[in-house]
Design a protein around this motif. Structure first.
Motif, PDB file in Angstrom:
ATOM      1  N   GLU A   1       0.521  15.258   0.150  1.00  0.00           N
ATOM      2  CA  GLU A   1       0.407  14.884   1.559  1.00  0.00           C
ATOM      3  C   GLU A   1      -0.944  14.234   1.853  1.00  0.00           C
ATOM      4  O   GLU A   1      -1.037  13.307   2.662  1.00  0.00           O
ATOM      5  CB  GLU A   1       0.592  16.113   2.451  1.00  0.00           C
ATOM      6  N   ALA A   2      -1.989  14.718   1.180  1.00  0.00           N
ATOM      7  CA  ALA A   2      -3.335  14.168   1.405  1.00  0.00           C
ATOM      8  C   ALA A   2      -3.407  12.693   1.035  1.00  0.00           C
ATOM      9  O   ALA A   2      -4.152  11.919   1.655  1.00  0.00           O
ATOM     10  CB  ALA A   2      -4.361  14.961   0.604  1.00  0.00           C
ATOM     11  N   LEU A   3      -2.651  12.287   0.041  1.00  0.00           N
ATOM     12  CA  LEU A   3      -2.640  10.878  -0.366  1.00  0.00           C
ATOM     13  C   LEU A   3      -2.090   9.968   0.722  1.00  0.00           C
ATOM     14  O   LEU A   3      -2.436   8.787   0.793  1.00  0.00           O
ATOM     15  CB  LEU A   3      -1.819  10.706  -1.649  1.00  0.00           C
ATOM     16  N   LEU A   4      -1.239  10.527   1.582  1.00  0.00           N
ATOM     17  CA  LEU A   4      -0.627   9.732   2.643  1.00  0.00           C
ATOM     18  C   LEU A   4      -1.510   9.569   3.877  1.00  0.00           C
ATOM     19  O   LEU A   4      -1.335   8.632   4.657  1.00  0.00           O
ATOM     20  CB  LEU A   4       0.703  10.365   3.083  1.00  0.00           C
ATOM     21  N   GLU A   5      -2.457  10.480   4.076  1.00  0.00           N
ATOM     22  CA  GLU A   5      -3.209  10.501   5.334  1.00  0.00           C
ATOM     23  C   GLU A   5      -3.947   9.204   5.648  1.00  0.00           C
ATOM     24  O   GLU A   5      -3.864   8.701   6.776  1.00  0.00           O
ATOM     25  CB  GLU A   5      -4.147  11.708   5.365  1.00  0.00           C
TER      26      GLU A   5
ATOM     27  N   ASP B   1       0.834  -1.213   0.000  1.00  0.00           N
ATOM     28  CA  ASP B   1       0.000   0.000   0.000  1.00  0.00           C
ATOM     29  C   ASP B   1       0.868   1.263   0.000  1.00  0.00           C
ATOM     30  O   ASP B   1       0.527   2.269  -0.633  1.00  0.00           O
ATOM     31  CB  ASP B   1      -0.922   0.012   1.218  1.00  0.00           C
ATOM     32  N   PHE B   2       1.989   1.205   0.721  1.00  0.00           N
ATOM     33  CA  PHE B   2       2.921   2.337   0.741  1.00  0.00           C
ATOM     34  C   PHE B   2       3.495   2.553  -0.655  1.00  0.00           C
ATOM     35  O   PHE B   2       3.576   3.692  -1.147  1.00  0.00           O
ATOM     36  CB  PHE B   2       4.051   2.056   1.740  1.00  0.00           C
ATOM     37  N   ILE B   3       3.883   1.467  -1.312  1.00  0.00           N
ATOM     38  CA  ILE B   3       4.446   1.560  -2.668  1.00  0.00           C
ATOM     39  C   ILE B   3       3.403   2.093  -3.644  1.00  0.00           C
ATOM     40  O   ILE B   3       3.699   2.973  -4.463  1.00  0.00           O
ATOM     41  CB  ILE B   3       4.970   0.180  -3.119  1.00  0.00           C
ATOM     42  N   ALA B   4       2.183   1.591  -3.536  1.00  0.00           N
ATOM     43  CA  ALA B   4       1.113   2.055  -4.423  1.00  0.00           C
ATOM     44  C   ALA B   4       0.835   3.543  -4.221  1.00  0.00           C
ATOM     45  O   ALA B   4       0.584   4.279  -5.186  1.00  0.00           O
ATOM     46  CB  ALA B   4      -0.161   1.245  -4.167  1.00  0.00           C
ATOM     47  N   THR B   5       0.903   4.002  -2.979  1.00  0.00           N
ATOM     48  CA  THR B   5       0.684   5.423  -2.694  1.00  0.00           C
ATOM     49  C   THR B   5       1.806   6.270  -3.295  1.00  0.00           C
ATOM     50  O   THR B   5       1.557   7.362  -3.816  1.00  0.00           O
ATOM     51  CB  THR B   5       0.584   5.657  -1.175  1.00  0.00           C
ATOM     52  N   GLY B   6       3.036   5.765  -3.229  1.00  0.00           N
ATOM     53  CA  GLY B   6       4.149   6.480  -3.848  1.00  0.00           C
ATOM     54  C   GLY B   6       3.938   6.654  -5.346  1.00  0.00           C
ATOM     55  O   GLY B   6       4.216   7.719  -5.910  1.00  0.00           O
TER      56      GLY B   6
END
Length: 277
Positions: free
Chosen positions: A112-116, A87-92
């Motif tokens: 930043e909003a994508l990380l919340e 999920d972290f990789i997909a968010t990147g």
């Protein structure tokens, strides 16, 4: 309002929270799923605020080229385990998506909003530490490289020709930069204060060597100049010996490749990226 195990599972699937947390949220909200979701979000955001000062020394570099743009995003987190989370990789990758879609050239609120949501579900502090975008000129060609650890990368853009044959050389230059991690691209970028400092260090070392005591001052001065020149060649990309041909400097190889395609080439961009730097 009563709720079932299926309600708990549905809330967990929607929020990413643990089963016990979802059960507690539904209990606190009398079985109202919408209120329970809001409850969990508020709890998660409050916990996230407490974690916001934690160090984010792990993470990944994400680099992609779309058309004539190359975008780099550095996304950091607390642990290497999370850095390898799908999920972290997909968010990147989504951070790169929005960078290209909206023409961003630096970190924006949308990034930043994508990380919340991920911060809430994974419970780690995360940051979009860097976003940079490079443009490949019409008379140029670009390439990039990200090392297998995802913590080191490079972007190289050649100017003077867009011959497809240059793609391999540009990529090899990226490999070179990632492998040798030069501090500067060329000698003209090196601050005079740094050169002066290194000269003092080399001079002090020479003065401590008894073999230099009887040498004439002009000879010692030439030796000192040679040491400084050699040091600069070691830390400046263009003066290093090329990774794929250790008999030629990067500058010499650039000229050779340029001759092969009938162009005078130069580096529009040659940049090293290291996570956290």
């Amino acid at each position: 309002m009563a709720f079932t195990a299926a309600d708990v599972k549905a809330l967990r699937d929607k929020t990413g929270a643990g089963m016990m947390e979802c059960k507690k949220a539904l209990t606190e909200c009398n079985g109202d799923a919408a209120e329970a979701e809001k409850y969990l979000k508020e709890k998660g955001l409050a916990a996230m605020a407490k974690r916001s000062e934690r160090a984010t020394t792990e993470g990944r570099l994400f680099i992609r080229q779309v058309g004539n743009k190359i975008a780099v995003a550095e996304v950091t987190c607390e642990t290497d385990f999370v850095a390898n989370n799908s999920d972290f990789i997909a968010t990147g990758e989504k951070i790169l998506d929005v960078t290209f879609e909206k023409g961003y050239t630096k970190v924006e609120a949308d990034h930043e909003a994508l990380l919340e949501p991920l911060k809430v579900s994974i419970r780690e502090n995360m940051k979009v530490a860097k976003v940079e975008v490079f443009e490949v000129p019409a008379d140029g060609i670009g390439s990039f490289y990200v090392h297998s650890d995802k913590k080191t990368g490079a972007v190289v853009i050649l100017k003077g020709s867009n011959a497809e044959a240059l793609k391999t050389f540009a990529y090899d230059c990226c490999l070179h930069i990632a492998a040798f991690t030069p501090s500067y691209i060329s000698k003209k970028e090196v601050p005079q204060s740094y050169i002066d400092e290194q000269r003092e260090i080399f001079k002090a070392l020479m003065d401590q060597d008894p073999k230099n005591a009887s040498k004439p001052e002009n000879v010692k001065a030439n030796i000192l100049d040679g040491k400084v020149t050699k040091h600069l060649a070691e830390i400046c990309f263009e003066d290093q010996m090329f990774v794929k041909d250790d008999k030629k400097t990067v500058t010499a190889k650039l000229a050779e490749v340029g001759k092969e395609v009938g162009a005078t080439l130069s580096f529009a961009t040659a940049k090293l990226f290291i996570l956290g730097k």
